[in-house]
Design a protein around this motif. Structure first.
Motif: not given
Ligand SMILES: Cc1ncc(COP(=O)(O)O)c(C=O)c1O
Length: 420
Positions: A102-103, A128, A175, A179, A211, A234
């Motif tokens: 996952s992210g 985030y 970031e 977000n 992202t 994403k």
């Molecule tokens: C900018 C950003 N980074 C990281 C993440 C985390 O990613 P994941 O949901 O794939 O774990 C998100 C999730 O919405 C995000 O918007």
């Protein structure tokens, strides 16, 4: 693993390499598209080869020039994962990439691998919600503190805050665009801060979550970043059907992250790696269409009487210092918009509940358009007041624009605003 392709990636653009790079059909029954290597483990040709593979994988010995270690076990490596990593690295012109489940797995493993107890991490704000929680709630339990900075802060402001903690700076983490507000963080400024606190023994890395703009519209490694992280869920995945993450950069930066991944076991799986490879073939097509559609929606919102403000990079005007940064750092405005509706939370909810084509769902970057309320959903942990101070007000709505027909997207936003 042997690098299967004989095409020099420097000869071609990433778009052209996404269907071939790293794969030889004759090694897989002539399959034109790479198969899914759905296997847990790999057979060694001899015990000596198996032992040599472990020596290299566990860092007990360096590979000789041109020596490629065989595959061992799918927690360490898998042909599909390696092909997807090699292809992803091309977009950011990174030396190497590591894929995750996952992210958040990519982000947390990057932080674990490079930070040590006693460190302070300087993190941009807003950020985030999941990353916010990990940096502000989890890391302090392990002796790692944080300071926050935002797009207003100069390198001197950030440095003073770090120095005041009396701790060693372990990482600058940014970031950008943020977000959900699309705030831009100046990466050169962040790199300057990281350089001030680096020593000959320990380089302070700058890690950037890319992202929002993806490797089509921003290349952080060319602006001083050492590590790029993605929620591959994403734009990279792009179809709303997978969860994945990635970390990219030089071997010096990514190898410790990949080594940590071996022991946390949070790599991606063969099927997801295969889905990602499929997605990378259309990455530019999707992102450019999403960016074009976003411009149509953002322009419509700007002129609408029920809209108080629109956060959209394509609206930054010449003369605004953010416009200079946008021109220097970004290659396009991307497909993310947030806007404040006139009124408050109730009006925002009425808008969201009235949408017909947009889905009321978190996540972003998918082919389908999505809408959410950051203050009470993705960013709820910070609380209403702290969120408002960062521009995440109760009237803020986030839109992720997909590849539907732009006329239909504009019509849907228009009818939902009429009912809000
Ligand atoms: C900018 C950003 N980074 C990281 C993440 C985390 O990613 P994941 O949901 O794939 O774990 C998100 C999730 O919405 C995000 O918007």
């Amino acid at each position: 693993m042997a690098k299967w392709s004989d095409i020099d990636p420097a000869e071609m653009h990433p778009e052209s390499l996404m269907m071939t790079y790293g794969f030889r059909p004759e090694w897989s029954e002539g399959a034109a598209s790479p198969p899914i290597f759905q296997t847990s483990t790999f057979v060694f040709p001899s015990a000596a080869v198996g032992a040599r593979c472990f020596e290299i994988a566990y860092g007990l010995s360096e590979p000789l020039p041109d020596e490629h270690s065989d595959l061992i076990y799918s927690r360490l490596n898998n042909p599909g994962m390696e092909m997807a990593e090699d292809r992803l690295a091309l977009w950011d012109r990174a030396e190497t990439a590591a894929l995750f489940s996952s992210g958040m797995a990519a982000i947390t493993t990057t932080l674990w691998a490079h930070l040590r107890p006693g460190d302070v991490v300087a993190a941009s704000s807003p950020i985030y919600g999941g990353t916010h929680h990990f940096i502000e709630t989890v890391l302090p339990q392990y002796g790692i503190e944080f300071i926050r900075f935002d797009h207003h802060d100069s390198a001197d402001d950030i440095s003073a805050r770090i120095t005041a903690t009396g701790r060693r700076l372990g990482m600058v983490y940014a970031e950008t665009p943020a977000n959900p507000t699309n705030d831009l963080i100046d990466l050169q400024r962040c790199a300057a801060v990281a350089a001030r606190f680096s020593t000959p023994e320990r380089k302070v890395p700058l890690a950037v979550d890319n992202t929002f703009l993806g490797p089509v519209f921003q290349h952080p490694l060319e602006h001083g970043a050492d590590i790029v992280v993605y929620s591959a869920t994403k734009y990279l995945g792009g179809h709303g059907d997978l969860i994945a993450g990635a970390a990219l950069g030089s071997h010096a930066m990514i190898d410790p992250i990949r080594a940590m991944r071996t022991f946390t076991g949070n790599m991606t799986n063969p099927f997801t790696a295969w889905l990602l490879m499929r997605s990378l073939t259309t990455l530019r097509l999707r992102m450019e269409q999403q960016a074009e559609n976003a411009r149509r929606v953002a322009d419509f919102l700007r002129d609408h009487p029920k809209v108080k403000s629109v956060n959209y990079l394509g609206h930054l005007a010449a003369g605004d210092p953010r416009h200079d940064l946008y021109k220097r750092q970004c290659l396009g405005a991307g497909g993310m918009i947030s806007f404040e509706i006139t009124g408050g939370r109730a009006d925002a909810y009425r808008f969201l509940d009235a949408l017909r084509l947009f889905k009321l769902a978190v996540s972003l970057g998918s082919v389908d358009s999505l809408a959410e309320h950051p203050c009470s959903m993705t960013h709820c942990e910070a609380g209403v007041e702290a969120n408002a101070a960062k521009g995440i007000t109760e009237s803020l709505i986030r839109l992720s624009i997909g590849v539907e027909h732009p006329d239909d997207l504009v019509a849907d936003v228009g009818q939902a605003l009429a009912r809000a």
